[in-house]
Design a protein around this motif. Structure first.
Motif, PDB file in Angstrom:
ATOM      1  N   LEU A 122       0.827  -1.218   0.000  1.00 34.48           N
ATOM      2  CA  LEU A 122       0.000   0.000   0.000  1.00 34.48           C
ATOM      3  C   LEU A 122       0.857   1.262   0.000  1.00 34.48           C
ATOM      4  CD1 LEU A 122      -2.816  -0.948   2.544  1.00 34.48           C
ATOM      5  CD2 LEU A 122      -2.913  -1.004   0.052  1.00 34.48           C
ATOM      6  N   ARG A 123       2.042   1.209   0.585  1.00 34.87           N
ATOM      7  CA  ARG A 123       2.878   2.414   0.661  1.00 34.87           C
ATOM      8  C   ARG A 123       3.339   2.858  -0.726  1.00 34.87           C
ATOM      9  NH1 ARG A 123       7.842  -0.264   3.886  1.00 34.87           N
ATOM     10  NH2 ARG A 123       6.053  -1.305   4.860  1.00 34.87           N
ATOM     11  N   THR A 124       3.368   1.942  -1.682  1.00 35.31           N
ATOM     12  CA  THR A 124       3.751   2.345  -3.035  1.00 35.31           C
ATOM     13  C   THR A 124       2.658   3.167  -3.703  1.00 35.31           C
ATOM     14  OG1 THR A 124       2.882   0.268  -3.947  1.00 35.31           O
ATOM     15  CG2 THR A 124       5.199   0.301  -3.262  1.00 35.31           C
ATOM     16  N   ALA A 125       1.409   2.956  -3.306  1.00 35.97           N
ATOM     17  CA  ALA A 125       0.309   3.746  -3.862  1.00 35.97           C
ATOM     18  C   ALA A 125       0.223   5.118  -3.211  1.00 35.97           C
ATOM     19  CB  ALA A 125      -1.019   3.005  -3.704  1.00 35.97           C
ATOM     20  N   ASP A 126       0.451   5.200  -1.907  1.00 32.00           N
ATOM     21  CA  ASP A 126       0.401   6.480  -1.199  1.00 32.00           C
ATOM     22  C   ASP A 126       1.265   6.348   0.040  1.00 32.00           C
ATOM     23  OD1 ASP A 126      -0.363   8.768   0.407  1.00 32.00           O
ATOM     24  OD2 ASP A 126      -2.093   8.976  -0.924  1.00 32.00           O
ATOM     25  N   ARG A 127       2.216   7.260   0.200  1.00 34.96           N
ATOM     26  CA  ARG A 127       3.121   7.192   1.337  1.00 34.96           C
ATOM     27  C   ARG A 127       2.410   7.377   2.664  1.00 34.96           C
ATOM     28  NH1 ARG A 127       7.689  11.454  -0.097  1.00 34.96           N
ATOM     29  NH2 ARG A 127       5.771  12.647  -0.501  1.00 34.96           N
ATOM     30  N   ARG A 128       1.227   7.967   2.655  1.00 33.23           N
ATOM     31  CA  ARG A 128       0.493   8.166   3.896  1.00 33.23           C
ATOM     32  C   ARG A 128      -0.039   6.865   4.474  1.00 33.23           C
ATOM     33  NH1 ARG A 128      -3.930  12.413   2.188  1.00 33.23           N
ATOM     34  NH2 ARG A 128      -4.039  10.934   0.457  1.00 33.23           N
ATOM     35  N   LEU A 129      -0.072   5.794   3.689  1.00 35.83           N
ATOM     36  CA  LEU A 129      -0.602   4.503   4.135  1.00 35.83           C
ATOM     37  C   LEU A 129       0.496   3.602   4.687  1.00 35.83           C
ATOM     38  CD1 LEU A 129      -3.187   3.758   1.316  1.00 35.83           C
ATOM     39  CD2 LEU A 129      -3.549   4.855   3.528  1.00 35.83           C
ATOM     40  N   TYR A 130       1.596   4.192   5.118  1.00 36.45           N
ATOM     41  CA  TYR A 130       2.652   3.391   5.744  1.00 36.45           C
ATOM     42  C   TYR A 130       2.196   2.954   7.132  1.00 36.45           C
ATOM     43  CZ  TYR A 130       7.104   2.250   7.919  1.00 36.45           C
ATOM     44  OH  TYR A 130       8.113   1.610   8.597  1.00 36.45           O
ATOM     45  N   VAL A 131       2.311   1.662   7.420  1.00 40.79           N
ATOM     46  CA  VAL A 131       1.904   1.109   8.717  1.00 40.79           C
ATOM     47  C   VAL A 131       3.102   0.406   9.336  1.00 40.79           C
ATOM     48  CG1 VAL A 131      -0.528   0.856   8.112  1.00 40.79           C
ATOM     49  CG2 VAL A 131       1.051  -1.001   7.596  1.00 40.79           C
ATOM     50  N   SER A 132       3.108   0.377  10.656  1.00 39.63           N
ATOM     51  CA  SER A 132       4.191  -0.277  11.384  1.00 39.63           C
ATOM     52  C   SER A 132       3.962  -1.785  11.417  1.00 39.63           C
ATOM     53  CB  SER A 132       4.277   0.281  12.805  1.00 39.63           C
ATOM     54  OG  SER A 132       3.084   0.000  13.514  1.00 39.63           O
ATOM     55  N   GLU A 133       4.934  -2.493  11.975  1.00 40.40           N
ATOM     56  CA  GLU A 133       4.811  -3.954  12.051  1.00 40.40           C
ATOM     57  C   GLU A 133       3.672  -4.364  12.966  1.00 40.40           C
ATOM     58  OE1 GLU A 133       7.558  -7.858  13.225  1.00 40.40           O
ATOM     59  OE2 GLU A 133       8.347  -5.816  13.397  1.00 40.40           O
ATOM     60  N   ALA A 134       3.529  -3.664  14.097  1.00 38.53           N
ATOM     61  CA  ALA A 134       2.432  -3.997  15.022  1.00 38.53           C
ATOM     62  C   ALA A 134       1.078  -3.725  14.380  1.00 38.53           C
ATOM     63  CB  ALA A 134       2.595  -3.210  16.319  1.00 38.53           C
ATOM     64  N   ASP A 135       0.966  -2.612  13.658  1.00 37.33           N
ATOM     65  CA  ASP A 135      -0.304  -2.312  12.988  1.00 37.33           C
ATOM     66  C   ASP A 135      -0.584  -3.311  11.870  1.00 37.33           C
ATOM     67  OD1 ASP A 135      -0.547  -0.171  14.668  1.00 37.33           O
ATOM     68  OD2 ASP A 135       0.211   1.302  13.238  1.00 37.33           O
ATOM     69  N   ALA A 136       0.466  -3.750  11.159  1.00 34.08           N
ATOM     70  CA  ALA A 136       0.256  -4.726  10.090  1.00 34.08           C
ATOM     71  C   ALA A 136      -0.247  -6.054  10.643  1.00 34.08           C
ATOM     72  CB  ALA A 136       1.553  -4.928   9.311  1.00 34.08           C
ATOM     73  N   ARG A 137       0.241  -6.446  11.821  1.00 37.36           N
ATOM     74  CA  ARG A 137      -0.265  -7.678  12.426  1.00 37.36           C
ATOM     75  C   ARG A 137      -1.729  -7.548  12.808  1.00 37.36           C
ATOM     76  NH1 ARG A 137       4.737  -9.169  16.569  1.00 37.36           N
ATOM     77  NH2 ARG A 137       6.304  -9.654  14.948  1.00 37.36           N
ATOM     78  N   HIS A 138      -2.135  -6.353  13.207  1.00 30.58           N
ATOM     79  CA  HIS A 138      -3.543  -6.141  13.553  1.00 30.58           C
ATOM     80  C   HIS A 138      -4.435  -6.118  12.313  1.00 30.58           C
ATOM     81  CE1 HIS A 138      -6.983  -4.561  15.817  1.00 30.58           C
ATOM     82  NE2 HIS A 138      -7.159  -3.714  14.808  1.00 30.58           N
TER      83      HIS A 138
END
Length: 320
Positions: free
Chosen positions: A202-218
């Motif tokens: 998702l970060r390649t589509a928009d840099r604002r959608l960068y999520v951390s590892e903990a958020d990605a697990r959620h």
């Protein structure tokens, strides 16, 4: 009447019903008391400032302060500052306390040291009895040492400011947990790994959608629920990245969790015919780096860039 409650996590004040529903306190006094409990310590609460903020007349505000003082929600004391200026120190009690027994004592700098100081000037005439043989003048001097006594007692209560209950000081706002996301019926590891790849992309589509590892697990189970319902990864990516707001996204993980829940497609009914399967491309093998990959036609190896991979009948294992 029905209450629609909302749980506040910041910018709120807890006020008891003992004040809000007290029939002996008028509405103006309740409004003034609630406002004084909600402001931070150090805020000016003079009659003029309260009248300007609340829109009441100064007389109504003064009467309201007297009512709050009578019911034990307010106490005012006149103290002397270091430069000799007299100021009024106001203490707001979130729970009512017993009012002071006599109001005139509140005009003194402190109530405890004042009763102990008058006996000090009384024995001061003793040294005057040595030069003056007559005992009668010893009774008249007590009137003269009393005036200089107050300036000596004024600085005494200055270093002892009583601590107030920090009820109105805002507590540090705790980080709110992320909204819940849908869960797949069978969280297979391959399904969760594919969902994690969608989130990383998702970060390649928009840099604002960068999520951390903990958020990605959620968020991974929510994406896995979409994939489990037959939604291709490209469609999931389009649903999460299309129509983004122009304003900054403060919490990308919360934004994605909302979209995963609000736009979740319906599950296919039990026994419904399956949609046409996606075409399976032939398996190619790179003899240089020993990598297998699928492609619709011969293409360079994505790992080492070998331009001439060969078709291979090797079938990689489904589990590692």
């Amino acid at each position: 009447m029905v209450h629609e409650t909302t749980r506040h996590t910041r910018d709120f004040t807890v006020i008891g019903n003992r004040l809000l529903q007290n029939p002996d306190i008028g509405g103006v006094a309740i409004a003034v008391g609630c406002h004084m409990m909600s402001v931070a310590e150090g805020t000016s609460v003079t009659i003029r400032c309260l009248a300007d903020r609340l829109g009441f007349s100064r007389q109504k505000v003064a009467d309201a302060l007297h009512v709050l003082e009578e019911h034990g929600y307010l106490s005012r004391t006149v103290i002397r500052t270091a430069n000799g200026r007299l100021i009024t120190r106001t203490v707001v009690h979130h729970s009512p306390v017993a009012p002071a027994p006599d109001r005139p004592l509140s005009r003194r700098p402190a109530a405890s040291p004042t009763p102990e100081l008058p006996p000090d000037p009384a024995p001061s005439p003793a040294p005057e009895q040595d030069p003056a043989p007559a005992p009668t003048p010893a009774q008249t001097p007590p009137a003269t040492p009393t005036p200089p006594a107050p300036p000596a007692t004024a600085p005494a209560p200055r270093p002892a400011p009583p601590a107030d209950a920090p009820a109105t000081t805002p507590a540090p706002a705790a980080v709110r947990p992320l909204p819940p996301v849908p869960r797949p019926g069978f969280p297979a590891q391959e399904l969760l790994r594919a969902a994690l790849l969608v989130l990383i992309d998702l970060r390649t589509a928009d840099r604002r959608l960068y999520v951390s590892e903990a958020d990605a697990r959620h968020l991974a189970p929510g994406v896995a629920a979409w994939l489990e319902r037959g939604v291709p990864p490209e469609t999931v990516r389009h649903a999460l990245t299309s129509g983004l707001p122009d304003v900054p996204i403060r919490r990308p993980a919360a934004f994605l969790a909302h979209r995963l829940t609000a736009h979740l497609p319906p599950a296919p009914p039990l026994g419904a015919p399956l949609t046409a399967a996606r075409p399976v491309h032939p398996l190619l093998h790179c003899e240089v780096c020993d990598t297998c990959f699928r492609a619709p036609h011969p293409t360079p190896c994505p790992a080492c860039g070998n331009p001439a991979p060969v078709p291979s009948a090797y079938t990689p294992p489904t589990t590692r």
